[in-house]
Write a protein that holds these residues in place. Structure first.
Motif, PDB file in Angstrom:
ATOM      1  N   LEU A  31     -23.270 -16.005  36.808  1.00  0.00           N
ATOM      2  CA  LEU A  31     -23.625 -16.603  35.517  1.00  0.00           C
ATOM      3  C   LEU A  31     -22.411 -16.822  34.615  1.00  0.00           C
ATOM      4  CD1 LEU A  31     -25.987 -17.659  33.947  1.00  0.00           C
ATOM      5  CD2 LEU A  31     -26.422 -15.377  33.069  1.00  0.00           C
ATOM      6  N   HIS A  32     -21.440 -15.900  34.623  1.00  0.00           N
ATOM      7  CA  HIS A  32     -20.280 -16.039  33.732  1.00  0.00           C
ATOM      8  C   HIS A  32     -19.489 -17.287  34.110  1.00  0.00           C
ATOM      9  CE1 HIS A  32     -17.113 -15.150  31.027  1.00  0.00           C
ATOM     10  NE2 HIS A  32     -16.228 -14.884  31.976  1.00  0.00           N
ATOM     11  N   HIS A  33     -19.197 -18.132  33.099  1.00  0.00           N
ATOM     12  CA  HIS A  33     -18.630 -19.443  33.382  1.00  0.00           C
ATOM     13  C   HIS A  33     -17.716 -19.856  32.226  1.00  0.00           C
ATOM     14  CE1 HIS A  33     -18.577 -23.712  34.525  1.00  0.00           C
ATOM     15  NE2 HIS A  33     -19.023 -23.303  35.704  1.00  0.00           N
ATOM     16  N   PRO A  34     -16.641 -20.600  32.487  1.00  0.00           N
ATOM     17  CA  PRO A  34     -15.777 -21.055  31.390  1.00  0.00           C
ATOM     18  C   PRO A  34     -16.516 -21.825  30.307  1.00  0.00           C
ATOM     19  CG  PRO A  34     -14.689 -21.412  33.491  1.00  0.00           C
ATOM     20  CD  PRO A  34     -16.080 -20.950  33.800  1.00  0.00           C
ATOM     21  N   HIS A  58     -19.484 -21.239  29.152  1.00  0.00           N
ATOM     22  CA  HIS A  58     -20.115 -20.273  28.250  1.00  0.00           C
ATOM     23  C   HIS A  58     -19.099 -19.710  27.258  1.00  0.00           C
ATOM     24  CE1 HIS A  58     -23.068 -19.592  31.800  1.00  0.00           C
ATOM     25  NE2 HIS A  58     -23.509 -20.551  30.999  1.00  0.00           N
ATOM     26  N   ALA A  59     -17.884 -19.401  27.752  1.00  0.00           N
ATOM     27  CA  ALA A  59     -16.845 -18.868  26.873  1.00  0.00           C
ATOM     28  C   ALA A  59     -16.414 -19.902  25.836  1.00  0.00           C
ATOM     29  CB  ALA A  59     -15.649 -18.418  27.708  1.00  0.00           C
ATOM     30  N   ALA A  60     -16.252 -21.168  26.262  1.00  0.00           N
ATOM     31  CA  ALA A  60     -15.841 -22.215  25.332  1.00  0.00           C
ATOM     32  C   ALA A  60     -16.893 -22.436  24.250  1.00  0.00           C
ATOM     33  CB  ALA A  60     -15.580 -23.512  26.099  1.00  0.00           C
ATOM     34  N   CYS A  61     -18.158 -22.462  24.649  1.00  0.00           N
ATOM     35  CA  CYS A  61     -19.234 -22.661  23.672  1.00  0.00           C
ATOM     36  C   CYS A  61     -19.358 -21.467  22.724  1.00  0.00           C
ATOM     37  CB  CYS A  61     -20.548 -22.906  24.397  1.00  0.00           C
ATOM     38  SG  CYS A  61     -20.610 -24.473  25.283  1.00  0.00           S
ATOM     39  N   TYR A  62     -19.106 -20.277  23.223  1.00  0.00           N
ATOM     40  CA  TYR A  62     -19.133 -19.078  22.375  1.00  0.00           C
ATOM     41  C   TYR A  62     -18.051 -19.174  21.300  1.00  0.00           C
ATOM     42  CZ  TYR A  62     -18.748 -14.084  21.188  1.00  0.00           C
ATOM     43  OH  TYR A  62     -18.701 -12.878  20.525  1.00  0.00           O
ATOM     44  N   PHE A  63     -16.861 -19.622  21.682  1.00  0.00           N
ATOM     45  CA  PHE A  63     -15.759 -19.759  20.722  1.00  0.00           C
ATOM     46  C   PHE A  63     -16.049 -20.859  19.704  1.00  0.00           C
ATOM     47  CE2 PHE A  63     -11.792 -21.663  19.323  1.00  0.00           C
ATOM     48  CZ  PHE A  63     -11.028 -20.562  18.959  1.00  0.00           C
ATOM     49  N   LEU A  64     -16.642 -21.967  20.137  1.00  0.00           N
ATOM     50  CA  LEU A  64     -16.861 -23.115  19.258  1.00  0.00           C
ATOM     51  C   LEU A  64     -18.152 -23.024  18.455  1.00  0.00           C
ATOM     52  CD1 LEU A  64     -15.732 -25.909  21.736  1.00  0.00           C
ATOM     53  CD2 LEU A  64     -14.496 -25.101  19.717  1.00  0.00           C
ATOM     54  N   ASN A  65     -18.947 -21.986  18.671  1.00  0.00           N
ATOM     55  CA  ASN A  65     -20.157 -21.793  17.868  1.00  0.00           C
ATOM     56  C   ASN A  65     -19.766 -21.148  16.546  1.00  0.00           C
ATOM     57  OD1 ASN A  65     -22.634 -21.038  16.734  1.00  0.00           O
ATOM     58  ND2 ASN A  65     -23.557 -20.649  18.713  1.00  0.00           N
ATOM     59  N   PRO A  66     -19.850 -21.877  15.415  1.00  0.00           N
ATOM     60  CA  PRO A  66     -19.363 -21.324  14.137  1.00  0.00           C
ATOM     61  C   PRO A  66     -20.123 -20.079  13.691  1.00  0.00           C
ATOM     62  CG  PRO A  66     -20.630 -23.326  13.779  1.00  0.00           C
ATOM     63  CD  PRO A  66     -20.449 -23.209  15.257  1.00  0.00           C
ATOM     64  N   GLU A  67     -21.371 -19.964  14.080  1.00  0.00           N
ATOM     65  CA  GLU A  67     -22.161 -18.794  13.688  1.00  0.00           C
ATOM     66  C   GLU A  67     -21.542 -17.513  14.228  1.00  0.00           C
ATOM     67  OE1 GLU A  67     -26.689 -16.978  14.286  1.00  0.00           O
ATOM     68  OE2 GLU A  67     -26.155 -18.960  15.071  1.00  0.00           O
ATOM     69  N   GLN A  89     -10.826 -14.678  18.853  1.00  0.00           N
ATOM     70  CA  GLN A  89      -9.595 -15.396  19.215  1.00  0.00           C
ATOM     71  C   GLN A  89      -8.580 -14.504  19.913  1.00  0.00           C
ATOM     72  OE1 GLN A  89      -7.364 -16.608  15.628  1.00  0.00           O
ATOM     73  NE2 GLN A  89      -8.768 -15.293  14.471  1.00  0.00           N
ATOM     74  N   TYR A  90      -8.804 -13.193  19.905  1.00  0.00           N
ATOM     75  CA  TYR A  90      -7.913 -12.272  20.607  1.00  0.00           C
ATOM     76  C   TYR A  90      -8.528 -11.751  21.904  1.00  0.00           C
ATOM     77  CZ  TYR A  90      -5.867 -12.341  15.954  1.00  0.00           C
ATOM     78  OH  TYR A  90      -5.316 -12.757  14.762  1.00  0.00           O
ATOM     79  N   ASP A  91      -9.725 -12.238  22.245  1.00  0.00           N
ATOM     80  CA  ASP A  91     -10.380 -11.846  23.487  1.00  0.00           C
ATOM     81  C   ASP A  91      -9.815 -12.708  24.622  1.00  0.00           C
ATOM     82  OD1 ASP A  91     -12.160 -11.505  25.666  1.00  0.00           O
ATOM     83  OD2 ASP A  91     -13.779 -10.939  24.322  1.00  0.00           O
ATOM     84  N   SER A  92      -9.128 -12.068  25.548  1.00  0.00           N
ATOM     85  CA  SER A  92      -8.442 -12.819  26.601  1.00  0.00           C
ATOM     86  C   SER A  92      -9.423 -13.582  27.488  1.00  0.00           C
ATOM     87  CB  SER A  92      -7.595 -11.862  27.457  1.00  0.00           C
ATOM     88  OG  SER A  92      -8.419 -10.879  28.066  1.00  0.00           O
ATOM     89  N   LYS A  93     -10.614 -12.997  27.790  1.00  0.00           N
ATOM     90  CA  LYS A  93     -11.585 -13.676  28.646  1.00  0.00           C
ATOM     91  C   LYS A  93     -12.121 -14.940  27.979  1.00  0.00           C
ATOM     92  CE  LYS A  93     -13.222  -9.681  31.300  1.00  0.00           C
ATOM     93  NZ  LYS A  93     -14.412  -8.875  31.691  1.00  0.00           N
ATOM     94  N   VAL A  94     -12.428 -14.833  26.687  1.00  0.00           N
ATOM     95  CA  VAL A  94     -12.967 -15.988  25.968  1.00  0.00           C
ATOM     96  C   VAL A  94     -11.920 -17.089  25.854  1.00  0.00           C
ATOM     97  CG1 VAL A  94     -13.906 -16.782  23.775  1.00  0.00           C
ATOM     98  CG2 VAL A  94     -14.627 -14.584  24.693  1.00  0.00           C
ATOM     99  N   MET A  95     -10.698 -16.737  25.480  1.00  0.00           N
ATOM    100  CA  MET A  95      -9.661 -17.747  25.298  1.00  0.00           C
ATOM    101  C   MET A  95      -9.261 -18.385  26.632  1.00  0.00           C
ATOM    102  SD  MET A  95      -9.505 -17.809  22.131  1.00  0.00           S
ATOM    103  CE  MET A  95      -8.202 -19.031  21.973  1.00  0.00           C
TER     104      MET A  95
END
Length: 573
Positions: free
Chosen positions: A458-461, A463-472, A481-487
């Motif tokens: 299930l874990h996918h790039p 998902h990480a990109a959308c998590y970062f770009l979700n302003p909420e 922005q300091y989470d290496s997996k998300v970035m």
């Protein structure tokens, strides 16, 4: 028409139109004079008595044997003849539905109109019952438009023939549908789209091919894959051909089930097509998590006993009537979107009715009944009075409940779930941890199951990109922005989905403005609506300061992450 009045005649009016209008006006005056003469001859109606208008045809004929010519002519007094101008000025059924119900003053005619409506809708209901049509069709917009159009036409409408419905009318509807599809295809190139492959549940060899975009899901075609259903290379060729048909530049992701054959085919597709992703169905992944959790001995035992208890109650009328009496007619089974969601909801009902069920199986009414003496009745009594059963039910609710919430988010048909998937999975694990009071020995098996499916499937790039770009989520937790997996996932997604180096550089440069809350991102309205608007809509409203990043954010945040949520809501067939 050039008649006497306060206004000059229109100089641009064509002579043939002027002639047509004059003829119509003269005909209408002649008809009015004839009706006046006919009414004067009628001495049967008392002076001052109010007439009740009835529906009449355009022809001067009585609607039934009881209607006399005099009655018909009087009824036409309330409604003038229709002509070409009436057709131009009357509202269309769509406009009438938009206006809604209009208030009008009640009069003596209401009783007659009420009776006429009751008779009319009875015929409509009889048509539905006789032809076996589902009754929820009356809620559809097309049904309301049909009824409104028939009412606007008036009496003596000639019904369409079988040839018309199966020929010219069908062809016209297909042309209109293709026009609707044109708008979808324009959005594919503008915002990107997702290709969805789903095997038909009734016949596993039939694969439905659909395309999802912000406007909805469009069914394209079905393919009979009986000869190569289990062959990875053949499935890869099918996926590749469909991507070519839609246009590689329009496709952001291809979604399939999590079967090994689809996984291999999807990975082969990613190797050939460098600017799109293959993603497994999120609902299927969560279902597999729940299936593995159900194999835990405590959960498995609770499910078996719960099925036996509920099955006994519903299969015996005495027990069912007593259960309804003690639970105030509460149903024990509540169906969810999947089998595991149904298990969770049923456990919720059982736990809520725990005391009432215990009262039922210890009451004199039950103990004196014959059912309490047989083997199945004793088994049901033992389950209800067994403390370990209720402890296992509570354990199962704590383990399954948060993941069922994830399923609800995934199956959401209003907002795309891609922007929430990363966060809801982390919240589900936090909820499970809190429900067991942080005692790791109680939830470590559950976490092992979730992590195994999350990391490998299930874990996918995206998902990480959308998590970062979700302003909420981003503005509530700047540590993202300091989470290496998300970035890492964010930049992987940018590198893959943006084909040019210039586009990648411009997006990475614009990220700093988003992180610093600069430009329009800092406006009060943008701050207030971070959680109220959907993520993609928020970027449409306030992302103009960073146009390249805005287009990328809208593209990924508008994606669906589920096959099964789309198959139930095809916007166009």
């Amino acid at each position: 028409m050039g008649t006497i009045g306060d206004l000059n005649a229109c100089e641009e009016c064509l002579p043939e139109i002027k002639k047509l209008l004059k003829e119509f006006a003269e005909k209408k005056r002649a008809d009015a004079a004839a009706y006046t003469a006919e009414l004067k001859q009628d001495d049967d109606v008392e002076e001052g008595m109010q007439e009740i208008p009835i529906i009449q045809s355009r022809k001067r004929t009585a609607t039934s044997s009881s209607d006399t010519p005099t009655t018909v002519s009087k009824a036409k007094k309330g409604k003038s003849l229709e002509g070409p101008m009436d057709l131009l000025t009357s509202r269309s059924p769509e406009e009438t539905l938009k206006l809604g119900k209009t208030k009008r003053q009640t009069s003596i005619n209401d009783a007659c109109l009420k009776e006429a409506r009751a008779r009319t809708i009875q015929y409509i209901a009889q048509f539905l019952y006789t032809n076996g049509i589902p009754l929820n069709v009356v809620c559809s917009r097309s049904f309301k438009l049909m009824v409104e159009a028939i009412g606007n036409y008036g009496p003596h409408l000639k019904v369409p023939s079988l040839y018309e419905t199966n020929g010219p009318l069908l062809e016209k509807e297909m042309k209109q549908t293709k026009e609707m599809l044109r708008g979808h295809k324009e959005e594919w190139s503008k915002f990107g789209c997702s290709i969805i492959l789903d095997a038909d549940k009734k016949d596993g060899t039939l694969i439905n091919l659909m395309v999802n975009c912000p406007s909805g899901t469009m069914y394209v075609k079905s393919v009979d894959a009986f000869a190569y259903m289990k062959t990875e290379n053949k499935l890869f060729q099918l996926l590749d051909a469909f991507v070519e048909e839609i246009g590689e530049g329009n496709v952001v992701q291809v979604i399939t089930d999590n079967g090994s054959n689809y996984a291999v085919a999807g990975k082969l597709l990613q190797v050939k097509r460098m600017n799109l992703y293959w993603t497994p169905c999120a609902a299927h992944c969560v279902d597999l998590m729940l299936e593995d959790i159900e194999k835990i001995p405590r959960v498995k035992k609770a499910v078996q006993r719960g099925i036996a208890l509920v099955g006994f109650i519903h299969n015996h009328s005495l027990a069912l009537n007593m259960m309804r009496k003690f639970t105030n007619k509460m149903k024990l089974v509540r169906h969810g979107v999947t089998r595991f969601a149904t298990t969770f909801l049923t456990f919720q009902r059982l736990h809520k009715q725990k005391n009432n069920l215990r009262k039922m199986f210890t009451s004199d009414e039950w103990l004196k009944s014959m059912r309490s003496k047989d083997a199945k009745g004793k088994m049901a009594t033992n389950i209800v009075l067994m403390p370990t059963f209720w402890n296992d039910v509570v354990y199962s609710l704590k383990a399954i409940g948060p993941l069922v919430h994830v399923l609800r988010v995934v199956y959401n048909e209003k907002n795309p779930a891609m922007g929430y998937m990363y966060q809801v999975m982390h919240r589900a694990k936090e909820t499970i941890q809190r429900s067991f009071n942080g005692k790791e020995d109680k939830y470590k098996d559950i976490f092992a199951i979730i992590d195994k499916r999350w990391e490998c499937q299930l874990h996918h790039p995206l998902h990480a990109a959308c998590y970062f770009l979700n302003p909420e989520f981003f503005y509530c937790n700047r540590q993202i922005q300091y989470d290496s997996k998300v970035m890492t996932g964010l930049h992987q997604c940018i590198e893959r989905l943006i084909p040019t180096n210039e586009g990648v550089d411009s997006i990475t440069n614009e990220l700093s403005l988003y992180m610093r809350v600069g430009g329009i991102f800092g406006f009060k309205a943008a701050i207030r609506q971070r959680a109220t608007l959907s993520p993609a809509e928020w970027w449409r409203m306030y992302g103009s300061s960073t146009p390249n990043l805005q287009a990328f954010a809208i593209k990924v945040l508008s994606l669906t992450c589920c096959v099964h949520g789309c198959e139930r809501n095809w916007s166009i067939f």
